[in-house]
Motif scaffolding. Structure first.
Motif, short mmCIF file in Angstrom:
data_model
loop_
_atom_site.label_atom_id
_atom_site.label_comp_id
_atom_site.label_asym_id
_atom_site.label_seq_id
_atom_site.Cartn_x
_atom_site.Cartn_y
_atom_site.Cartn_z
N PRO A 330 5.92 -0.47 -3.32
CA PRO A 330 5.10 -0.13 -4.29
C PRO A 330 4.05 -1.04 -4.43
O PRO A 330 2.61 -0.68 -5.22
N TYR A 334 2.63 2.25 -2.53
CA TYR A 334 3.79 2.73 -2.09
C TYR A 334 3.29 3.00 -0.67
O TYR A 334 3.93 4.12 -0.08
N ASN A 404 11.57 0.50 -2.75
CA ASN A 404 11.10 0.61 -4.26
C ASN A 404 12.44 0.38 -5.16
O ASN A 404 12.18 0.55 -6.32
#
Length: 641
Positions: A330, A334, A404
């Motif tokens: 992220p 991303y 993430n």
């Protein structure tokens, strides 16, 4: 007509294949997996009763080949095919080919797929059925901004671009066309108004029966990250209207089986508009299953076996939240990650469901989507589900790749999220690159340094009796330097060893114990009078540290650098393995900071590589179509004096 399915082939891979196999085992149906060369070692292949290889790695050569999938069904003796989601799941030609081959198609009628396959045509049908739709301007003006360019085929956020100035519209349309053509084989796009801070709410149907709604507003790059059911902060009037609109949509195409009608909702007015209908199972279907106590895959199979079956609906029970765990960074916009998952362990506890496509030791390739697993929490209330899910994710051991996970935990503990104030731009206000607090990183680095020292001692072949870090004349401390994966900052640990054990300023080393391998250690530190245990896993220069404070990934900095590994200043390195699809500059050209130099395609997404500073392009080492490895030099931009 009633059919009986005895052996079912899933024309898909990873997590969704495993998910369908689980229901098949419950129903006593044999299973068949198909796999590309890149997926041969993934868990779903071994879970199936039978497996058929599809030679190659690219989707176009494997999972998108209708002829190969049908041949696999013939060779394995399958009498039914389930398409999963993605790939051929919404391909009417594939559905017809399955039916023409005398096999049972576990999905809606091909005519329904055709009707909803084009978002442009779907909008026309919905408008005629009385379902509200967003009207696209024929000749956009400044007053129509912002606009959304959207692929007519496919989904998953690919081929979508937000446009805020009319001058950017032609270029964004071309980018969307290229991405849509690459992902779906169809470059058709359309333009519609973009609703700022809108909510993405979708309704699950089986036939014309409604199984509640889901909120899927938390997205990045128009791809869903966190989903939940029921949708929070909706009036009962709006909830009922959404369900009725979805029922009208299903009736308009005489829908059979499981499907999802997606809407965009303005939270200020609670007006909503039809977005699209997915004529397949959704990635986020588990939250609906948990709150309605239903198996949607089983209903799909039942619908396929008995064409009259249209489903039934029950009121929702409790609350469920799903988080999609991706191999992506992220903090780097991303950026997808690929490589080996050295450890992948998610606690399985009461109220927790994990639908995973990978396990410890699995290779995450660049050929497919970067989703590793879906982790779902089910609890009596929304607050309890969010708390449970955040706790389990924070305690998971995920080593080898950046994910993430920390972002998901931050979202689930965010006060705004807990109040139900969600929208499609929610992640724009979440700090994605914050990483662990400095105190946590410092303590983790101390634990890592002690574990590395113990590892070195355990591997000695001579002088085993000498204490770790012992020096005859103590002139200075030992130093172990790390690079912290989040933010690429450095952390140096100064420590002393000897007969009295380890000494680290600000910390007391209570214990350092091997867990049965010289690569895994339990280090207990006392800091400010509080003892904390750290699990340290060493893999080469990489060190993963897990504790109640969270996970920290470190890379040990070698004492000496090999000159052969140095690259020229201004070198643009490939951030991941992929294919060069465009080169925008040539040698000798002047560029500005942030100007696109070339475009890489990996994991079904296009990633621009930008100039790090203003200067002159002195080297271009690749051409369109070239396959590149992570870290490979693509170009060199010499900075201006």
């Amino acid at each position: 007509m009633t059919r009986t399915i005895t052996r079912l082939l899933v024309a898909n891979r990873a997590e969704i294949a495993s998910r369908v196999f689980r229901t098949c085992r419950t129903l006593g149906i044999e299973t068949v997996a198909v796999h590309s060369d890149a997926d041969a070692a993934l868990p779903y292949v071994h879970e199936a009763d039978h497996a058929v290889r599809l030679p190659g790695t690219a989707p176009a050569d494997t999972y998108l080949r209708i002829d190969l999938v049908l041949d696999a069904a013939r060779r394995s003796g399958a009498d039914a095919i389930h398409p999963g989601y993605g790939f051929l799941s919404e391909n009417a030609e594939f559905a017809r080919a399955v039916i023409d081959a005398g096999l049972t198609w576990v999905g809606p009628d091909p005519e329904s797929i055709d009707a909803m396959g084009s978002k442009i045509r779907a909008k026309e049908i919905m408008k005629g059925a009385g379902v509200p739709v967003l009207e696209a301007p024929d000749e956009p003006t400044e007053a129509d901004l912002p606009l959304l360019v959207k692929a007519s085929a496919g989904g998953g956020g690919r081929g979508m671009r937000v446009v805020r100035t009319l001058a950017d519209l032609p270029g964004e349309i071309e980018k969307a066309r290229a991405e849509a053509a690459s992902a779906f084989g169809d470059g058709t796009v359309f333009v519609e108004p973009y609703v700022e801070q809108g909510r993405h709410v979708e309704v699950q149907v089986v036939g014309t029966s409604v199984y509640g709604e889901r909120d899927c507003s938390l997205q990045r790059r128009h791809q869903k990250v966190v989903e939940e059911s029921p949708a929070p902060n909706l009036s009962e009037e709006t909830r009922t209207a959404l369900h009725e609109a979805a029922r009208k949509a299903a009736e308009a195409i005489d829908y059979r089986g499981a499907g999802t009608v997606e809407f965009l909702l303005d939270p200020a007015t609670e007006r909503f508009w039809f977005l699209e209908m997915n004529t397949r199972l959704q990635v986020e279907h588990p939250v609906t299953e948990l709150v309605h106590d239903v198996d949607l895959v089983q209903l799909q199979i039942t619908s396929a076996e008995a064409s009259w079956f249209m489903g039934w609906s029950d009121p929702p029970r409790s609350h469920a939240i799903e988080a999609r765990l991706y191999a992506e960074d992220p903090a780097a916009d991303y950026q997808p990650q690929s490589g080996r998952l050295t450890t992948f362990e998610i606690p399985l506890e009461e109220g927790i469901r994990v639908d995973a496509g990978f396990e410890s030791g699995s290779e995450v390739s660049t050929h497919y989507d970067a989703m590793l697993a879906k982790v779902i929490a089910h609890a009596p209330t929304r607050q309890a589900a969010a708390r449970k899910l955040a706790s389990v994710l924070s305690r998971a051991k995920i080593h080898g790749l950046v994910t993430n996970r920390d972002l998901l935990v931050s979202i689930l503990r965010d006060p705004k999220f807990l109040r139900g104030e969600v929208s499609t731009d929610f992640l724009g206000g979440v700090e994605t690159g914050a990483g662990a607090p400095s105190s946590t990183t410092e303590s983790a680095a101390v634990a890592a340094a002690i574990a590395l020292a113990e590892q070195a001692a355990a591997r000695r072949t001579v002088q085993r009796g000498i204490p770790v870090g012992w020096r005859n004349v103590v002139s200075q401390p030992q130093r172990t330097e790390f690079v912290v994966s989040t933010g690429s900052t450095t952390q140096t640990v100064e420590w002393w060893g000897g007969c009295g054990g380890y000494r680290v300023e600000g910390h007391e080393v209570i214990a350092a114990v091997s867990t049965g391998s010289t690569n895994e250690w339990q280090v207990t530190l006392e800091t400010d009078g509080v003892r904390t245990r750290y699990a340290v896993a060493v893999s080469g220069h990489d060190v993963d540290v897990d504790s109640p404070r969270g996970h920290v990934r470190l890379t040990r900095v070698p004492r000496f650098v090999d000159p052969a590994e140095a690259v020229a200043s201004g070198s643009l390195l490939a951030p991941m393995p992929g294919t060069v699809v465009a080169v925008h500059v040539e040698a000798g050209q002047l560029v500005e900071a942030g100007q696109p130099v070339l475009v890489l395609e990996a994991m079904k997404m296009q990633h621009p590589v930008l100039a790090p500073h203003a200067g002159t392009v002195t080297e271009i080492d690749v051409k369109p179509g070239a396959q590149v490895a992570a870290g490979e030099v693509l170009a060199v931009v010499e900075e201006q004096e």
